[in-house]
Scaffold this motif. Structure first.
Motif, PDB file in Angstrom:
ATOM      1  N   ILE A  71       0.725  -1.195  -0.008  1.00  0.00           N
ATOM      2  CA  ILE A  71       0.025  -0.135   0.209  1.00  0.00           C
ATOM      3  C   ILE A  71       0.943   1.238  -0.120  1.00  0.00           C
ATOM      4  CG2 ILE A  71      -1.699   1.314   1.183  1.00  0.00           C
ATOM      5  CD1 ILE A  71      -2.687  -1.423   2.225  1.00  0.00           C
ATOM      6  N   ALA A  72       1.717   1.290   0.830  1.00  0.00           N
ATOM      7  CA  ALA A  72       2.949   2.376   0.825  1.00  0.00           C
ATOM      8  C   ALA A  72       3.511   2.557  -0.590  1.00  0.00           C
ATOM      9  CB  ALA A  72       3.822   2.231   1.994  1.00  0.00           C
ATOM     10  N   GLU A  75       1.105   4.258  -2.713  1.00  0.00           N
ATOM     11  CA  GLU A  75       0.747   5.796  -2.193  1.00  0.00           C
ATOM     12  C   GLU A  75       1.959   6.448  -2.800  1.00  0.00           C
ATOM     13  OE1 GLU A  75      -1.320   5.273   2.250  1.00  0.00           O
ATOM     14  OE2 GLU A  75       0.967   5.056   1.943  1.00  0.00           O
ATOM     15  N   ARG A  76       2.960   6.066  -2.951  1.00  0.00           N
ATOM     16  CA  ARG A  76       4.218   6.826  -3.499  1.00  0.00           C
ATOM     17  C   ARG A  76       3.796   7.181  -4.837  1.00  0.00           C
ATOM     18  NH1 ARG A  76       7.107   3.872   0.132  1.00  0.00           N
ATOM     19  NH2 ARG A  76       7.743   2.211  -1.309  1.00  0.00           N
ATOM     20  N   ALA A  78       0.823   7.173  -6.066  1.00  0.00           N
ATOM     21  CA  ALA A  78      -0.090   8.307  -6.172  1.00  0.00           C
ATOM     22  C   ALA A  78       0.178   9.644  -6.043  1.00  0.00           C
ATOM     23  CB  ALA A  78      -1.265   7.853  -5.043  1.00  0.00           C
ATOM     24  N   ALA A  79       1.465   9.867  -5.291  1.00  0.00           N
ATOM     25  CA  ALA A  79       1.740  11.233  -5.034  1.00  0.00           C
ATOM     26  C   ALA A  79       2.446  11.829  -6.446  1.00  0.00           C
ATOM     27  CB  ALA A  79       2.793  11.154  -4.121  1.00  0.00           C
ATOM     28  N   ARG A  90      -4.935   7.842  -3.889  1.00  0.00           N
ATOM     29  CA  ARG A  90      -4.937   8.138  -2.552  1.00  0.00           C
ATOM     30  C   ARG A  90      -6.057   7.763  -1.702  1.00  0.00           C
ATOM     31  NH1 ARG A  90      -3.050  13.038  -5.305  1.00  0.00           N
ATOM     32  NH2 ARG A  90      -5.166  13.817  -4.778  1.00  0.00           N
ATOM     33  N   CYS A  93      -5.960   3.911  -1.390  1.00  0.00           N
ATOM     34  CA  CYS A  93      -4.891   3.403  -0.352  1.00  0.00           C
ATOM     35  C   CYS A  93      -5.337   3.685   1.370  1.00  0.00           C
ATOM     36  CB  CYS A  93      -3.663   4.243  -0.472  1.00  0.00           C
ATOM     37  SG  CYS A  93      -2.743   3.810  -1.961  1.00  0.00           S
ATOM     38  N   ALA A  94      -6.023   4.946   1.312  1.00  0.00           N
ATOM     39  CA  ALA A  94      -6.347   5.143   2.799  1.00  0.00           C
ATOM     40  C   ALA A  94      -7.771   4.079   3.260  1.00  0.00           C
ATOM     41  CB  ALA A  94      -7.035   6.415   2.806  1.00  0.00           C
ATOM     42  N   ARG A  97      -5.825   0.534   3.740  1.00  0.00           N
ATOM     43  CA  ARG A  97      -5.329   0.458   5.034  1.00  0.00           C
ATOM     44  C   ARG A  97      -6.204   0.181   6.021  1.00  0.00           C
ATOM     45  NH1 ARG A  97      -0.027   1.444   5.750  1.00  0.00           N
ATOM     46  NH2 ARG A  97       1.085   2.713   3.982  1.00  0.00           N
ATOM     47  N   ARG A 185     -13.679   4.193   2.120  1.00  0.00           N
ATOM     48  CA  ARG A 185     -12.748   4.742   3.172  1.00  0.00           C
ATOM     49  C   ARG A 185     -13.375   5.235   4.341  1.00  0.00           C
ATOM     50  NH1 ARG A 185     -10.038  10.443   1.499  1.00  0.00           N
ATOM     51  NH2 ARG A 185     -12.088  10.924   1.434  1.00  0.00           N
TER      52      ARG A 185
END
Length: 203
Positions: A71-72, A75-76, A78-79, A90, A93-94, A97, A185
């Motif tokens: 997931i991390a 997230e990278r 997604a940034a 984003r 991913c939230a 988690r 979410r």
């Protein structure tokens, strides 16, 4: 091998009844855990697609990673995305988690019956012991199970689409997908939180 000895000693039906593990409840739990396994599978492949990785014949850096690490990684990615695609990733991913917190509370929790409800307790401290990880729980009433099941199904549909060959996150980030993943979410965050009150129905 005789199964009679197993049935006489194990008495699985009696244990299930004592826990409140009904066919309906069991079906919801099975769906949540099964969806989580499929999400993890497609998540790794979605990361490959977004990075342009060709995994054939190599061991990718996604191999044997905990789902939180995957997931991390997403997230990278997604940034680096703007607009609705970045928002979709984003939010996904939230939601994921929180969803995997719920999944872990079920899969690694000790089941027990509280009133008429099957509840899972992960990392309890009933004998005053110290634990590395925080306490987590999930109350498997039909309403909660249905909400979590639908939220995990939403996460699975989105990540499966993102893992396909030639997947375009901008095209996948439709208004319907963004609304659904936002709701996922919210739902999963609520059930993953230790501030959640199982006797209060927000939805």
């Amino acid at each position: 091998m005789s199964q009679d000895a197993l049935r006489r000693f194990g008495r699985a039906d009696a244990l299930q009844s004592a826990l409140g593990l009904t066919p309906e409840t069991g079906l919801g739990i099975a769906a949540i855990v099964s969806f989580a396994g499929a999400i993890e599978y497609h998540l790794e492949r979605a990361i490959w697609r977004m990075r342009g990785v060709e995994p054939r014949g190599v061991r990718p850096d996604t191999d044997a990673r905990m789902v939180s690490d995957l997931i991390a990684m997403l997230e990278r990615e997604a940034a680096t995305r703007d607009g609705e695609a970045g928002r979709l990733l984003r939010t996904w991913c939230a939601a994921a988690r929180a969803g995997f917190t719920v999944r872990h509370n079920i899969a690694h929790g000790v089941p027990g019956r509280i009133g008429d409800t099957l509840a899972y307790m992960r990392n309890p401290r009933w004998e005053g012991e110290m634990r590395k990880r925080e306490f987590g729980d999930f109350w498997a009433n039909p309403h909660a199970l249905d909400l979590v099941r639908e939220a995990m199904a939403t996460l699975l549909r989105i990540i499966a689409a993102l893992s396909g060959d030639g997947a375009d996150p901008s095209a996948i980030a439709t208004a319907a997908a963004l609304r659904a993943v936002g709701d996922a979410r919210s739902v999963l965050g609520e059930f993953a939180s230790q501030n959640y009150n199982p006797s209060f129905e927000k939805y």
